[in-house]
Enzyme design. Structure first.
Site, PDB file in Angstrom:
ATOM      1  N   LYS A 292       0.852  -1.182   0.000  1.00 46.14           N
ATOM      2  CA  LYS A 292       0.000   0.000   0.000  1.00 46.14           C
ATOM      3  C   LYS A 292       0.895   1.241   0.000  1.00 46.14           C
ATOM      4  O   LYS A 292       1.854   1.330   0.748  1.00 46.14           O
ATOM      5  CB  LYS A 292      -0.889  -0.015   1.244  1.00 46.14           C
ATOM      6  CG  LYS A 292      -2.217   0.661   1.077  1.00 46.14           C
ATOM      7  CD  LYS A 292      -3.126   0.385   2.260  1.00 46.14           C
ATOM      8  CE  LYS A 292      -4.483   1.064   2.062  1.00 46.14           C
ATOM      9  NZ  LYS A 292      -5.375   0.840   3.204  1.00 46.14           N
ATOM     10  N   GLU A 378     -19.507  -5.983  10.300  1.00 41.57           N
ATOM     11  CA  GLU A 378     -20.456  -5.191  11.081  1.00 41.57           C
ATOM     12  C   GLU A 378     -21.507  -6.053  11.759  1.00 41.57           C
ATOM     13  O   GLU A 378     -21.902  -5.774  12.901  1.00 41.57           O
ATOM     14  CB  GLU A 378     -21.139  -4.163  10.181  1.00 41.57           C
ATOM     15  CG  GLU A 378     -20.202  -3.094   9.622  1.00 41.57           C
ATOM     16  CD  GLU A 378     -19.542  -3.481   8.307  1.00 41.57           C
ATOM     17  OE1 GLU A 378     -18.832  -2.648   7.727  1.00 41.57           O
ATOM     18  OE2 GLU A 378     -19.750  -4.644   7.869  1.00 41.57           O
ATOM     19  N   ARG A 406     -25.538  -2.215   7.578  1.00 46.32           N
ATOM     20  CA  ARG A 406     -25.183  -3.579   7.194  1.00 46.32           C
ATOM     21  C   ARG A 406     -25.495  -4.574   8.308  1.00 46.32           C
ATOM     22  O   ARG A 406     -25.441  -5.778   8.081  1.00 46.32           O
ATOM     23  CB  ARG A 406     -23.700  -3.637   6.838  1.00 46.32           C
ATOM     24  CG  ARG A 406     -23.251  -2.551   5.869  1.00 46.32           C
ATOM     25  CD  ARG A 406     -21.849  -2.770   5.367  1.00 46.32           C
ATOM     26  NE  ARG A 406     -21.841  -3.644   4.212  1.00 46.32           N
ATOM     27  CZ  ARG A 406     -20.745  -4.147   3.654  1.00 46.32           C
ATOM     28  NH1 ARG A 406     -19.569  -3.893   4.179  1.00 46.32           N
ATOM     29  NH2 ARG A 406     -20.818  -4.928   2.611  1.00 46.32           N
TER      30      ARG A 406
END
Length: 636
Positions: A292, A378, A406
């Site tokens: 990243k 979640e 969610r």
């Protein structure tokens, strides 16, 4: 960014001689190996330059430059479907698919989105913004292609963090049972890059994805199918040998042909491996290891900090800073939680992979044994909190409004139905600016208000935010506090662990004819409007339970009640007022102002509220029209 013609265009062609020739993936296919590598370098530099001007997601896109080039080079997009999970990493994809010149408008009103959007380009095959949807969507596309008799490759790209969500594994489990052309790219940017990659690993990936190995593997299985004992032995040997050198056993068990890991920055290896895997049948998974922030030292050193950026100096990495009137709501929450945990050993914090965004860094350091990051899950976060509450704990779930959606079934079934003592600290409620509709917290008042046993609060400033959080913690049941992104009006936060009486609002201003009932973040605008109209203003504070006595008193003394909320009108706080007045058969007129029945796309927060009719001028117009007897839109 300058237009492609004129002096600005000549300067861009000089700095990016190959990139300015690529207006679609078809142009990639005209480049040789050396040119493709040079293109990747130019693409990375262009990405840094443009995002430094607009802000946006940076580190994730830098990590997939070579992968993006390879995918569009090998596959025939958009006929072949490429699905990016979440979409944080999709800027290179946008640049290569005809939107290079529009990158200067990124995340701005009427500009291109920070996420893939089907309406924006045929290359954006699935709209994203929330994580872990790519494999399921891609599997559906592959199934549809097979039913329609269309020869098509479907390639979802999912990160290792997104792979932690349950729905990603649900899709993997389903895909393993289907004979569909699906190639999952697992973009692993968390694993240490040294052990799993290198010349030997890249060679191994080439071998395992090559026609010879595939042919021998499948022919051997066919030939040995009549000798079950020997076939089982060979299968175990193959699994054992691959399991010794690569982490693919799980995916093989799910029915995928696993290849990797490969160096995601080695363009030659990526192209060769993808070409080989393109010819393989059935579900396949390519494990790609990337870094990243690759190619930009500040982002490599701190990829978390450079995940989402404001405009910055590309030479130093220093970001522009905006002066704040006080602490953000997120900071108010983080400071309160540490104080609450110090006072009560039962308090624990739970987050679905949003430690920094939800203000839990300090808590995680001071109370590591009481801090739980459940990854991007979640649903599990809410049920996990319910389990802790069952045993006498005091769980606080720190979550964005858009992500709590969610876990709605868990909110209903696992918490509200059992009346469990769980506190929900709901950040990013209302409009969120440049992240747009995918991240807006437009619905939480409506979906939370509908649940029995649930207390729902909306602070108007920093002081109330802290008071409400403590009130929610001490309430012996489920309670939700929703607060907006960024800073409030600058009211100093409350100190200590004081609370508010549940269900009590407060009248702040007395006037005539009009009473404005403000919920949460809209109070400051309501007070400004009231000064122009000589209107009464009430800070309602609680959406559920509603302060019925205050509403009825104002209804009896005013010609018009106006409810204002940064939530959709349907089912929101204004609807609660309507329902109360209908039950009490009160004939007062009501004007409900809130977010409209449409998604509001990326722009600044002020521009979004203006589009919603929630800026001061629009609120004044709506009230005056109602007083004049004109159409009031949503009203009782």
């Amino acid at each position: 960014m300058a237009n492609s013609s004129g002096e600005g265009g000549r300067e861009k062609r000089r700095r990016y001689p190959l990139l300015t020739r690529v207006d679609s993936p078809q142009d990639l296919k005209q480049l040789n190996d050396v040119e493709l590598r040079q293109l990747a370098l130019e693409l990375r530099e262009f990405l840094i330059e443009t995002v430094s001007q607009t802000g946006g997601h940076l580190a994730a896109g830098l990590g997939v430059v070579e992968l993006t080039v390879a995918l569009h080079y090998v596959f025939n997009t958009p006929h072949d479907r490429l699905v990016w999970d979440v979409g944080h990493q999709a800027y290179p994809h946008k640049i290569l698919t005809g939107r290079r010149e529009r990158m200067a408008t990124l995340r701005q009103k009427d500009g291109i989105s920070g996420f893939p959007r089907r309406e924006e380009s045929p290359y954006d095959t699935f709209g994203t913004g929330h994580s872990s949807t790519s494999i399921g969507a891609a599997l559906g596309m592959a199934a549809a292609a097979k039913q329609q008799g269309i020869p098509r490759h479907v390639v979802p790209v999912i990160g290792d963090a997104a792979m932690s969500a349950g729905m990603a594994f649900e899709a993997l489990n389903h895909a393993g049972d289907l004979d569909l052309d699906l190639l999952v790219i697992l973009n692993d940017n968390d694993m240490s890059i040294s052990p799993p990659v290198g010349a030997f690993r890249n060679h191994l990936a080439r071998v395992l994805s090559g026609k010879l190995y595939t042919s021998v593997r499948e022919s051997g299985k066919s030939a040995l199918s009549h000798l079950p004992q020997l076939s089982e032995l060979v299968g175990r040997w193959e699994e054992h040998m691959k399991g010794m050198v690569m982490p693919g056993t799980l995916f093989e068990e799910l029915g995928f042909n696993y290849i990797g890991p490969v160096d995601g920055h080695d363009l030659d290896t990526l192209i060769t491996t993808l070409k080989n895997m393109k010819t393989m049948p059935g579900p396949r998974l390519l494990h790609v290891v990337t870094q990243k922030g690759k190619g930009y030292h500040p982002a490599e050193a701190d990829p978390c900090f450079y995940h989402g950026v404001t405009p910055f100096d590309p030479n130093t990495g220093k970001m522009e800073t905006k002066s704040a009137t006080g602490p953000s709501y997120t900071q108010v929450f983080g400071d309160w939680l540490c104080d609450a945990a110090r006072a009560d050993g039962r308090v624990v914090a739970i987050t679905p992979a949003m430690r920094e965004g939800s203000g839990l860094v300090r808590f995680s350091q001071e109370f590591p044994s009481r801090y739980f990051d459940v990854a991007i899950a979640e649903q599990h976060a809410v049920t996990f909190a319910a389990g802790i509450a069952c045993e006498g704990g005091k769980p606080v779930v720190a979550i964005y409004s858009t992500f709590l959606q969610r876990a709605y079934d868990q909110l209903i079934h696992d918490v509200a139905l059992q009346n469990l003592d769980v506190t929900f600290a709901v950040d990013r409620a209302g409009q969120v600016g440049a992240d747009g509709a995918t991240h807006a917290g437009s619905f939480d008042l409506s979906y939370a208000r509908a649940l029995p046993n649930m207390v729902v609060m909306a602070p108007a400033d920093e002081r109330e935010c802290r008071l409400m959080l403590q009130s929610a913690l001490e309430y012996p049941g489920p309670a939700l506090v929703r607060y907006p992104r960024g800073s409030g009006p600058g009211t100093p936060p409350a100190e200590g662990l004081e609370t508010l009486p549940i269900g009590e609002g407060v009248q702040l201003r007395s006037g005539s004819r009009v009473a404005i009932l403000a919920f949460g973040s809209m109070l400051a605008r309501a007070l400004t409007v009231a000064d122009s109209l000589d209107a009464t203003v009430a800070n309602m504070r609680f959406v559920k339970p509603l302060d019925a006595a205050l509403v009825e008193r104002l209804a009896c003394n005013h010609e018009l009640l106006v409810t204002i909320e940064e939530n959709v009108v349907q089912g929101g706080a204004g609807s609660a007022v309507n329902e109360l007045l209908v039950r009490r058969q009160n004939p007062v007129r009501v004007l409900n102002l809130g977010l409209p029945d449409r998604f509001i796309e990326h722009a600044s927060s002020d521009q979004q509220l203006q589009q919603a009719g929630l800026d001061v001028d629009a609120i004044l117009r709506s009230i005056n029209q109602a007083l004049d007897g004109e159409s009031m839109g949503e009203f009782n």
